[in-house]
Design an enzyme around this catalytic site. Structure first.
Site, PDB file in Angstrom:
ATOM      1  N   GLY A 177       0.831  -1.201   0.000  1.00 18.79           N
ATOM      2  CA  GLY A 177       0.000   0.000   0.000  1.00 18.79           C
ATOM      3  C   GLY A 177       0.862   1.246   0.000  1.00 18.79           C
ATOM      4  O   GLY A 177       1.976   1.256  -0.519  1.00 18.79           O
ATOM      5  N   GLY A 178       0.347   2.296   0.650  1.00 20.29           N
ATOM      6  CA  GLY A 178       1.060   3.575   0.661  1.00 20.29           C
ATOM      7  C   GLY A 178       2.399   3.507   1.359  1.00 20.29           C
ATOM      8  O   GLY A 178       3.231   4.409   1.210  1.00 20.29           O
ATOM      9  N   GLY A 413      19.068  14.253 -30.864  1.00 23.76           N
ATOM     10  CA  GLY A 413      18.645  14.741 -29.552  1.00 23.76           C
ATOM     11  C   GLY A 413      19.467  14.121 -28.440  1.00 23.76           C
ATOM     12  O   GLY A 413      19.719  14.748 -27.397  1.00 23.76           O
ATOM     13  N   ALA A 414      19.902  12.881 -28.652  1.00 24.33           N
ATOM     14  CA  ALA A 414      20.679  12.191 -27.621  1.00 24.33           C
ATOM     15  C   ALA A 414      22.043  12.861 -27.435  1.00 24.33           C
ATOM     16  O   ALA A 414      22.602  12.865 -26.338  1.00 24.33           O
ATOM     17  CB  ALA A 414      20.839  10.720 -27.973  1.00 24.33           C
TER      18      ALA A 414
END
Ligand code: HXC
Length: 523
Positions: A177-178, A413-414
């Site tokens: 859970g959290g 872009g790389a």
């Protein structure tokens, strides 16, 4: 009625010893045996292994829950299922908390959370790292909303501490859970292999009921899954002791806080040592893959490199090493995986690492060999645009010294995402084998000469000829170097020396940014 007569100091000390003995027993013998039976150590045993002998100091030792519901008034324990405090690890001050599964399953209620928060507050005041050893059934069900409030307080401290003091989590039990979010909010997560250790937002039972998917605990949230698929885990530990060893090794590269430099170590490895094997490690043939780690090990001091996220997004390698004794963060494309192309996971991995380095005064070295971002619908649909943007953001934002060495391919872009001058790199070097261009030769020629190739008598021949011309122009570092985009073209063997000298020059680098509340990194 007899007046209360205060016992003698001897008696008071004796009582204290009995109480402390009780504290040290946690949830009791039976629960400790159960913990050991699962192959797990107790919280105290873990802290004993983590801290230098006899150097751990506890806070809020006797604190316990104020809740009374569901029989908690009769089932309360000193310490409330978490041990918190500070001590020395390899001589350096560090804070830690360890959840004690033998007490109410290490579940987190109001007091438990408060103890973690108090440790964080002290750690922040004095600028010391925090290590959390998590072993807990999650929010204490009996304490209802107070438990959830407690988690909120812990999460807030994680965020307040982010970028101020290093935070490391050891996953030494379950997290569901959290409860998984505090570990995720820290800088590094070390998870132990084995059935007793798992973390997920939704467990196998609910997964089966809600979406009909059957999966085991380990396949859903074991260390290997999180280290290879989700990227949640940075380091996999073989066992409990290994987790402690990794923590100590990691700490050896980190400053205690964002106002300090990372620890210098006299490694005895000469800064100007030639990297003799460099040329043989990197093939000049740009389609031949190689493992960039072979180069990294040869560049850093004494071949010591602590790889982060070793098993996830292996097309990019990140980690810590030393150069001339000073800590550096290394970001390097690895052509042994997907040809070194940058995909979503690789971009996320690099961006987070760069931001950590920047927050904690660790210079970043880029070793570049990438054909570009990964093409295709899979990556586009998942958002390679926004994920790829994170790397640009992280490098542009970083004010620590940044040195780039282009060892082979650096395309599109790389090329920018691996840190170039205009994005803020302080120094950019290239090997003679570097290729720097907007796109690869064949793709470029097919776009530039589409009509000519279509109408040519021999299209294949024209294509070949144009590719050769393109390669001559761009498949080298000199075109870019002439334009002032590269500081120097260097021999591979000089790589270590050149970086070390650059770092020495940049030691007192200062770079300023516009004042702002905070930036907004693409997610
Ligand atoms: C209170 C808990 C507890 C919890 C375990 N215990 N989890 N007590 N609150 N959350 C207690 C058990 O009652 C038991 O007490 C002891 O701890 C040991 O638990 P076992 O179940 O015997 O251990 P084991 O078989 O190893 O199983 C471990 C476990 C299981 C898988 C973690 O205990 C479990 O499923 N617990 C509940 C998990 C859960 O639903 N937590 C809430 C998640 S949601 P006795 O007295 O019998 O020894 C959450 C929200 C956070 O955490 C939100 C943050 C925003």
């Amino acid at each position: 009625m007899a007046l209360y007569e205060k016992p003698s100091m001897d008696k008071l000390i004796e009582d204290l010893k009995i109480l402390k003995e009780k504290v040290y027993k946690g949830g009791g013998e039976e629960k400790i045996n159960f913990q050991h039976g699962k192959g797990k150590l107790t919280a105290r045993e873990r802290l004993n292994q983590l801290f230098d002998e006899g150097k751990f100091n506890e806070i809020l030792t006797f604190a316990t829950t104020r809740a009374t519901e569901f029989g908690l008034d009769k089932n309360r324990f000193y310490g409330d299922g978490v041990i918190a405090g500070w001590g020395k690890i390899d001589g350096r001050q560090v804070f830690a908390y360890a959840q004690d599964f033998t007490i109410l399953g290490g579940s987190l209620g109001e007091t438990h959370a408060n103890k973690i928060v108090r440790a964080y507050e002290l750690a922040l005041k004095v600028g010391a790292p925090v290590i959390g050893i998590n072993d807990s059934g999650g929010a204490r069900i009996q304490e209802g909303a107070l438990s959830l409030e407690g988690y909120g307080a812990v999460f807030k401290m994680n965020v307040m501490a982010s970028g101020v003091i290093p935070q490391i989590t050891i996953m030494a039990g379950p997290a569901a859970g959290g409860a998984v979010y505090s570990p995720a909010l820290t800088d590094f997560l070390i998870m132990i292999k084995g059935d007793a250790y798992y973390m997920f937002v939704t467990g196998p039972e609910i997964t089966k009921v809600s979406i009909g998917e059957e999966v085991s605990y380990q396949n859903l949230g074991g260390a290997i899954i999180h280290a290879t698929k989700s990227g949640v885990v940075h380091f996999v530990a073989e066992n409990e002791q290994d987790a402690i060893n990794i923590t100590k090794r990691l700490l050896s590269y980190l400053p205690s806080n964002n106002m300090e430099e990372p620890p210098y170590v006299d490694t005895g490895d000469p800064a100007d040592r030639a990297v003799q094997s460099a040329e043989s490690i990197v093939p000049t043939d740009s389609v031949k893959p190689f493992d960039i780690r072979d180069l990294i090990y040869n560049i850093v001091d004494n071949s010591e490199f602590l790889e982060v996220h070793k098993l996830w997004a292996q097309n990019i390698t990140v980690g810590f090493g030393r150069l001339n004794g000073n800590v550096v963060g290394i970001v390097a494309n690895n052509s042994a995986y997907y040809g070194g192309a940058i995909d979503i996971d690789a971009a996320d991995k690099a961006a987070r690492f760069i931001r950590f380095c920047d927050a904690f005064n660790i210079p970043v070295i880029s070793l570049v060999d990438t054909p570009g971002y990964v093409p295709g619908t899979d990556q586009e649909y998942k958002g390679i645009i926004r994920h790829g943007a994170k790397m640009l953001y992280a490098f542009a934002e970083a004010t620590v010294p940044k040195i780039t060495v282009i060892v082979r391919r650096s395309y599109g872009g790389a090329h920018i995402a691996m840190s170039i001058k205009s994005l803020g790199a302080d120094l950019v070097y290239a090997w003679p084998s570097a290729e720097i261009a907007v796109t690869g030769p064949e793709g470029a020629v097919r776009i530039l000469y589409r009509r000519e190739i279509q109408s040519a008598q021999n299209p294949e021949e024209l294509l070949k000829q144009k590719i050769t011309e393109y390669k001559k122009l761009f498949a080298n570092p000199y075109w870019a170097a002439e334009k002032g985009l590269i500081d120097d073209v260097i021999e591979p063997k000089d790589t270590r020396k050149v970086i070390a000298r650059g770092l020495e020059m940049l030691r007192n680098k200062r770079e300023f940014r516009y004042p702002k509340k905070h930036g907004n990194i693409p997610l």
